[in-house]
Design a protein around this motif. Sequence first.
Motif, PDB file in Angstrom:
ATOM      1  N   PHE A 148      16.804 -44.946 -14.523  1.00 38.07           N
ATOM      2  CA  PHE A 148      17.283 -45.207 -13.513  1.00 38.07           C
ATOM      3  C   PHE A 148      17.254 -46.720 -13.241  1.00 38.07           C
ATOM      4  O   PHE A 148      16.253 -47.287 -13.319  1.00 38.07           O
ATOM      5  N   GLN A 149      18.577 -47.223 -12.858  1.00 36.37           N
ATOM      6  CA  GLN A 149      18.711 -48.494 -12.654  1.00 36.37           C
ATOM      7  C   GLN A 149      19.546 -48.934 -11.755  1.00 36.37           C
ATOM      8  O   GLN A 149      20.752 -48.161 -11.565  1.00 36.37           O
ATOM      9  N   ASN A 150      19.381 -50.242 -11.031  1.00 33.00           N
ATOM     10  CA  ASN A 150      20.493 -50.833 -10.343  1.00 33.00           C
ATOM     11  C   ASN A 150      21.144 -52.190 -11.001  1.00 33.00           C
ATOM     12  O   ASN A 150      20.282 -52.848 -11.211  1.00 33.00           O
ATOM     13  N   LEU A 151      22.425 -51.873 -11.243  1.00 32.61           N
ATOM     14  CA  LEU A 151      22.738 -53.305 -12.232  1.00 32.61           C
ATOM     15  C   LEU A 151      24.199 -53.695 -11.622  1.00 32.61           C
ATOM     16  O   LEU A 151      24.597 -52.893 -11.066  1.00 32.61           O
ATOM     17  N   TRP A 152      24.404 -54.799 -11.964  1.00 32.20           N
ATOM     18  CA  TRP A 152      25.586 -55.375 -11.663  1.00 32.20           C
ATOM     19  C   TRP A 152      26.572 -55.171 -12.592  1.00 32.20           C
ATOM     20  O   TRP A 152      27.950 -54.756 -12.139  1.00 32.20           O
ATOM     21  N   GLY A 153      26.729 -55.180 -13.971  1.00 35.15           N
ATOM     22  CA  GLY A 153      27.625 -54.909 -14.628  1.00 35.15           C
ATOM     23  C   GLY A 153      27.166 -54.754 -16.293  1.00 35.15           C
ATOM     24  O   GLY A 153      25.929 -54.906 -16.556  1.00 35.15           O
ATOM     25  N   ILE A 154      28.146 -54.557 -16.963  1.00 30.53           N
ATOM     26  CA  ILE A 154      27.985 -54.703 -18.586  1.00 30.53           C
ATOM     27  C   ILE A 154      28.730 -55.659 -19.123  1.00 30.53           C
ATOM     28  O   ILE A 154      29.672 -56.201 -18.929  1.00 30.53           O
ATOM     29  N   LYS A 155      27.850 -56.353 -19.947  1.00 32.23           N
ATOM     30  CA  LYS A 155      28.158 -57.665 -20.238  1.00 32.23           C
ATOM     31  C   LYS A 155      29.300 -57.399 -21.689  1.00 32.23           C
ATOM     32  O   LYS A 155      29.026 -56.730 -22.553  1.00 32.23           O
ATOM     33  N   THR A 156      30.308 -58.205 -21.486  1.00 30.97           N
ATOM     34  CA  THR A 156      31.275 -58.286 -22.784  1.00 30.97           C
ATOM     35  C   THR A 156      31.820 -59.441 -23.280  1.00 30.97           C
ATOM     36  O   THR A 156      31.334 -60.448 -22.902  1.00 30.97           O
ATOM     37  N   LEU A 157      32.449 -59.159 -24.440  1.00 29.26           N
ATOM     38  CA  LEU A 157      32.662 -60.434 -25.365  1.00 29.26           C
ATOM     39  C   LEU A 157      34.101 -60.219 -25.873  1.00 29.26           C
ATOM     40  O   LEU A 157      34.081 -59.345 -26.822  1.00 29.26           O
ATOM     41  N   ARG A 158      34.910 -60.991 -25.581  1.00 29.04           N
ATOM     42  CA  ARG A 158      36.463 -61.030 -26.199  1.00 29.04           C
ATOM     43  C   ARG A 158      36.767 -62.109 -26.755  1.00 29.04           C
ATOM     44  O   ARG A 158      36.985 -63.119 -25.806  1.00 29.04           O
ATOM     45  N   HIS A 159      37.052 -62.762 -27.935  1.00 27.07           N
ATOM     46  CA  HIS A 159      37.739 -63.884 -28.510  1.00 27.07           C
ATOM     47  C   HIS A 159      36.639 -64.950 -27.912  1.00 27.07           C
ATOM     48  O   HIS A 159      37.255 -65.907 -27.800  1.00 27.07           O
ATOM     49  N   GLY A 160      35.330 -64.841 -28.014  1.00 29.11           N
ATOM     50  CA  GLY A 160      34.625 -65.931 -27.711  1.00 29.11           C
ATOM     51  C   GLY A 160      34.349 -66.020 -26.220  1.00 29.11           C
ATOM     52  O   GLY A 160      33.408 -66.864 -26.033  1.00 29.11           O
ATOM     53  N   VAL A 161      34.954 -65.278 -25.290  1.00 28.81           N
ATOM     54  CA  VAL A 161      34.789 -65.569 -23.915  1.00 28.81           C
ATOM     55  C   VAL A 161      34.160 -64.215 -23.352  1.00 28.81           C
ATOM     56  O   VAL A 161      34.340 -63.245 -23.498  1.00 28.81           O
ATOM     57  N   GLU A 162      33.032 -64.760 -22.482  1.00 27.19           N
ATOM     58  CA  GLU A 162      32.187 -63.713 -21.794  1.00 27.19           C
ATOM     59  C   GLU A 162      32.796 -62.981 -20.708  1.00 27.19           C
ATOM     60  O   GLU A 162      33.733 -63.749 -20.037  1.00 27.19           O
ATOM     61  N   GLY A 163      32.242 -61.910 -20.428  1.00 20.01           N
ATOM     62  CA  GLY A 163      32.779 -61.103 -18.934  1.00 20.01           C
ATOM     63  C   GLY A 163      31.908 -60.276 -18.736  1.00 20.01           C
ATOM     64  O   GLY A 163      30.856 -59.730 -19.185  1.00 20.01           O
ATOM     65  N   ARG A 164      32.437 -59.159 -17.569  1.00 21.21           N
ATOM     66  CA  ARG A 164      31.744 -58.109 -17.141  1.00 21.21           C
ATOM     67  C   ARG A 164      32.509 -56.952 -16.813  1.00 21.21           C
ATOM     68  O   ARG A 164      33.676 -57.157 -16.381  1.00 21.21           O
ATOM     69  N   TYR A 165      32.127 -55.820 -17.178  1.00 21.18           N
ATOM     70  CA  TYR A 165      32.418 -54.541 -16.666  1.00 21.18           C
ATOM     71  C   TYR A 165      31.709 -54.316 -15.125  1.00 21.18           C
ATOM     72  O   TYR A 165      30.565 -54.083 -15.408  1.00 21.18           O
ATOM     73  N   ILE A 166      32.085 -54.179 -14.060  1.00 24.18           N
ATOM     74  CA  ILE A 166      31.256 -54.138 -12.915  1.00 24.18           C
ATOM     75  C   ILE A 166      31.062 -52.729 -12.651  1.00 24.18           C
ATOM     76  O   ILE A 166      31.890 -51.960 -12.458  1.00 24.18           O
ATOM     77  N   ILE A 167      29.747 -52.569 -12.452  1.00 18.90           N
ATOM     78  CA  ILE A 167      29.159 -51.117 -11.967  1.00 18.90           C
ATOM     79  C   ILE A 167      28.775 -51.358 -10.506  1.00 18.90           C
ATOM     80  O   ILE A 167      29.262 -50.631  -9.796  1.00 18.90           O
ATOM     81  N   GLY A 168      27.614 -52.320 -10.265  1.00 23.27           N
ATOM     82  CA  GLY A 168      27.371 -52.625  -8.980  1.00 23.27           C
ATOM     83  C   GLY A 168      26.689 -51.864  -8.079  1.00 23.27           C
ATOM     84  O   GLY A 168      27.033 -51.721  -6.794  1.00 23.27           O
ATOM     85  N   LYS A 169      25.921 -50.924  -8.513  1.00 24.82           N
ATOM     86  CA  LYS A 169      25.025 -49.767  -8.024  1.00 24.82           C
ATOM     87  C   LYS A 169      24.031 -49.164  -8.746  1.00 24.82           C
ATOM     88  O   LYS A 169      23.883 -49.542  -9.932  1.00 24.82           O
ATOM     89  N   THR A 170      23.266 -48.464  -7.988  1.00 26.38           N
ATOM     90  CA  THR A 170      22.129 -47.646  -8.982  1.00 26.38           C
ATOM     91  C   THR A 170      22.753 -46.496  -9.610  1.00 26.38           C
ATOM     92  O   THR A 170      23.696 -45.712  -9.039  1.00 26.38           O
ATOM     93  N   VAL A 171      22.358 -45.990 -10.856  1.00 28.47           N
ATOM     94  CA  VAL A 171      22.989 -44.998 -11.635  1.00 28.47           C
ATOM     95  C   VAL A 171      21.954 -44.664 -12.508  1.00 28.47           C
ATOM     96  O   VAL A 171      20.708 -45.380 -12.938  1.00 28.47           O
ATOM     97  N   PHE A 172      21.869 -43.320 -12.993  1.00 24.34           N
ATOM     98  CA  PHE A 172      21.164 -42.884 -13.942  1.00 24.34           C
ATOM     99  C   PHE A 172      22.161 -43.000 -15.381  1.00 24.34           C
ATOM    100  O   PHE A 172      23.171 -42.853 -15.189  1.00 24.34           O
ATOM    101  N   SER A 173      21.569 -43.493 -16.320  1.00 24.94           N
ATOM    102  CA  SER A 173      22.169 -43.854 -17.613  1.00 24.94           C
ATOM    103  C   SER A 173      21.444 -43.825 -18.843  1.00 24.94           C
ATOM    104  O   SER A 173      20.160 -43.527 -18.796  1.00 24.94           O
ATOM    105  N   THR A 174      21.981 -43.889 -19.967  1.00 27.10           N
ATOM    106  CA  THR A 174      21.047 -43.942 -21.198  1.00 27.10           C
ATOM    107  C   THR A 174      20.975 -45.525 -21.455  1.00 27.10           C
ATOM    108  O   THR A 174      21.550 -46.361 -20.975  1.00 27.10           O
TER     109      THR A 174
END
Length: 440
Positions: free
Chosen positions: A386-412
């Motif tokens: 159970f966690q509250n997180l902003w997003g999933i870190k991404t990396l494409r062609h050396g450029v960082e980014g995020r997929y935004i979640i922005g809430k509490t979730v159950f996850s693996t």
Amino acid sequence: MKYLYLSLALVLMSGCSQTTSQTASHKKLPKAEYIKGLSGISQDVSEYTHAINKGYISSLEKFATMYFQPWNIDSMDIPLENAMWAYKLFDATNSYGENLQPLDDSFFKQIKNNSNFEAYSSVNKQAITLRKVSIRAFPTTRPVLRDPNKAGEGFPFDYMQNSTVAANKPLFISHYSKDREWVFVKSSFAYGWVHARDIVYMDRKCAEMWQKAQQVFVLQDNVPLYTPKKDFLFKSTLGTMFPIISQNQKEFHILTIAEYMLKEPYCVNTSVNRKIGHKGILKFNAKNINLVMGELLHVNYGWGGIYNQRDCSSTLRDFFAPFGIWLPRNSYQQSRVGKVISLENISDEKKIKMIQRYGVPFETLLYRKGHIALYVGTKNNKIVVFQNLWGIKTLRHGVEGRYIIGKTVFSTLQLGSNLSDFDESASFLKNLKSMNIVTR
């Protein structure tokens, strides 16, 4: 006898990372069924609590000692150097304002001058919040951001937002800013600047009576509380304690504080329905975990509690509070509570085996630098947190980014690992440093 203390009090007084960017790459999260770690993971807390057959019982006395600590000191017990941490960390070389442009030296000179640290620990008075307040690293509402052109920086990560403190929580006052708009305070879990208008002083005798009374824990957020004449006071925050004046089958009558004049407290007899309050601490069992965590599943991510939301560590603080389990403010400090087991320098496979072997569902925290989550058990032989997180870190062609979640979730622990631009180096599992059982 405990109600007598409150009656006397009424007479005496009436009269408490992961970032993202505006301009860097961040993307709307794909549908949950396409995200590994969310796909097939139930967001119903009762799916994970059914195996809990006995409840851990904490100590209200131990919890209250921490909760009321600001009312039981005579002077600031935080070294001045620690109190001024932000003044050493932020300057014109690394800081940006609300217009996403660099801040200049004059901003920091003015802030430092107004902070009046020459008067540190000169007021030394007990106080209480009148409403939910932000604790700021500088005495200003203006944000201080890092470079918004970089992923992991910019909105909504205002580094001045240290934390939030709920209404009617204990504070200790160090001193005022030179313009007296702000006061430097210590709460039970954080310290910094709050607006002077948002606090009133508490006489030491009244503070002692407040502490000796029987207590009600609030179990819901955002329930409006009123005076007997139906004037609005403030909205509730999960995990806050209030002294009981009286009670009946339907509701508790609790003591709340409003402002009278000249920083003097005005006592208000406020009614709280028994559906949103509980006398004393909750037993740590499936029914109560479902109740409290169900409330937190409605929370969005809010850095330092900004916009009345929660970040990863404040989510866990408030989850454990109604059970009388005290956690400090930030993720690293929380990871040191209880029995700590290191997960460093071992393979991901061994980490999983260690968590499954030693982890106690709903009592074990999993920590990586800057983030913390609660282990809730296994589902289909996969660890679920159970966690509250902003997003999933991404990396494409050396450029960082995020997929935004922005809430509490159950996850693996493999959240987002199937995404084509998932940054493997930022995997939660790969970066786990420790687990700790907070109840031991």
